[in-house]
Design a protein around this motif. Structure first.
Motif, short mmCIF file in Angstrom:
data_model
loop_
_atom_site.label_atom_id
_atom_site.label_comp_id
_atom_site.label_asym_id
_atom_site.label_seq_id
_atom_site.Cartn_x
_atom_site.Cartn_y
_atom_site.Cartn_z
N ILE A 1 0.83 -1.11 -0.05
CA ILE A 1 -0.04 -0.10 0.11
C ILE A 1 0.77 1.24 0.02
O ILE A 1 1.98 1.40 0.73
N ASP B 1 -5.16 4.06 -3.52
CA ASP B 1 -4.51 3.72 -2.42
C ASP B 1 -4.32 4.94 -1.27
O ASP B 1 -4.62 4.47 0.02
N VAL C 1 -7.72 2.63 0.49
CA VAL C 1 -7.12 1.32 0.77
C VAL C 1 -6.41 1.91 2.05
O VAL C 1 -6.39 1.02 3.02
N PHE C 2 -5.60 3.03 2.09
CA PHE C 2 -4.47 3.24 3.34
C PHE C 2 -5.48 3.42 4.47
O PHE C 2 -5.11 2.95 5.64
N SER D 1 -6.68 0.17 5.95
CA SER D 1 -5.57 -0.46 6.38
C SER D 1 -5.04 0.07 7.63
O SER D 1 -4.98 -0.57 8.76
N HIS E 1 -8.80 -4.84 -0.55
CA HIS E 1 -7.27 -4.44 -0.84
C HIS E 1 -6.63 -4.36 0.63
O HIS E 1 -5.57 -4.88 0.75
N ALA E 2 -7.44 -3.65 1.67
CA ALA E 2 -6.85 -3.33 2.86
C ALA E 2 -6.46 -4.69 3.60
O ALA E 2 -5.13 -4.85 4.26
N ARG F 1 -3.49 -6.47 1.38
CA ARG F 1 -2.12 -5.89 1.25
C ARG F 1 -1.64 -5.06 2.32
O ARG F 1 -0.58 -4.60 2.67
N THR F 2 -2.21 -5.57 3.66
CA THR F 2 -1.60 -5.15 4.91
C THR F 2 -0.71 -6.17 5.40
O THR F 2 -1.26 -7.43 5.73
#
Length: 258
Positions: free
Chosen positions: A33, A41, A45-46, A49, A147-148, A151-152
């Motif tokens: 990320i 992102d 997403v960020f 996350s 995604h979070a 991708r974390t």
């Protein structure tokens, strides 16, 4: 009501988001990320996350509980959209008898049929697309949460119960639960929505979808299967309360011109 061009634009946007999401969040090779990256992102997403990580810190480092907490929060955020979608579906269901009469009366005159349909929608304040728009709004949020999770990096390195969140469930318990909760969710929908129950394709999907979810979940990291189970349970409870008081036999006041 949206124009044909607007509908196509929304559809293309949804497909583009889904395609981009699948490539960036490959469970086997997820991209890191980038909080300073693009809009996707940085703004979707960020933050999700970050919320997962702060939730885990609050609950003793448990990412299994963090996924539960954030799943509930995300579903609560999009709940107003879900309620709007449900109301729109209910309105269209109530109009179904009148719509069938119009189709039968003007079956040989498509243009007149369309005109009478538009009159019916305007008379009752209905919009056939109103039930679709919330889906397009929800899609980026749910895809961003997917995604979070995947991708974390911290999630993939943690255990929860018998699970290694970055690996497949060795006992297939989560895939089975994902399939069963998907089936339960479908049954609740069918029970309180007779229009769906009368559709052979929907009946078939009641059995096909759980099997598909089970097969897919077998190969996914446990963190994602856990998210599916949490989400299915929330949606099942949500649908029970949203649909249980629906008066499916109600007919709209006023009708089409004779």
């Amino acid at each position: 009501m949206l124009s044909r061009r607007a509908k196509i634009t929304l559809l293309v946007l949804g497909i583009a988001l889904l395609t981009a999401g699948c490539s960036a969040a490959n469970p086997n090779h997820p991209l890191p990320i980038n909080p300073n990256g693009g809009i996707w992102d940085r703004y979707i997403v960020f933050p999700l996350s970050w919320l997962l990580q702060r939730s885990a810190e609050t609950f003793g480092g448990s990412y299994g509980i963090a996924i539960l907490i954030v799943t509930i929060l995300v579903r609560l955020v999009i709940l107003p959209l879900t309620i709007k979608q449900t109301k729109s579906q209910k309105k269209m269901q109530e109009l179904q008898p009148e719509m069938n009469k119009i189709k039968e009366k003007y079956k040989n005159d498509p243009q007149k049929q369309q005109q009478e349909m538009m009159k019916l929608y305007q008379l009752h304040g209905a919009n056939p697309l109103a039930g679709c728009l919330p889906i397009f709004i929800q899609m980026p949020i749910l895809l961003g949460f997917y995604h979070a999770i995947i991708r974390t990096a911290q999630i993939r390195q943690h255990d929860f119960l018998w699970l290694q969140l970055g690996a497949k469930d060795p006992y297939y318990i989560l895939p089975v639960l994902a399939g069963l909760t998907t089936y339960l969710q479908q049954v609740i929908m069918m029970r309180y929505n007779p229009a769906m129950g009368d559709n052979p394709q929907m009946k078939m999907m009641t059995y096909v979808m759980p099997v598909m979810i089970f097969v897919i979940a077998i190969s996914l990291p446990s963190a994602l299967s856990l998210y599916w189970v949490y989400g299915n349970i929330f949606t099942t409870i949500q649908n029970y309360f949203l649909y249980r008081n629906r008066d499916t036999g109600a007919a709209p006041k006023g009708g089409v011109s004779k």
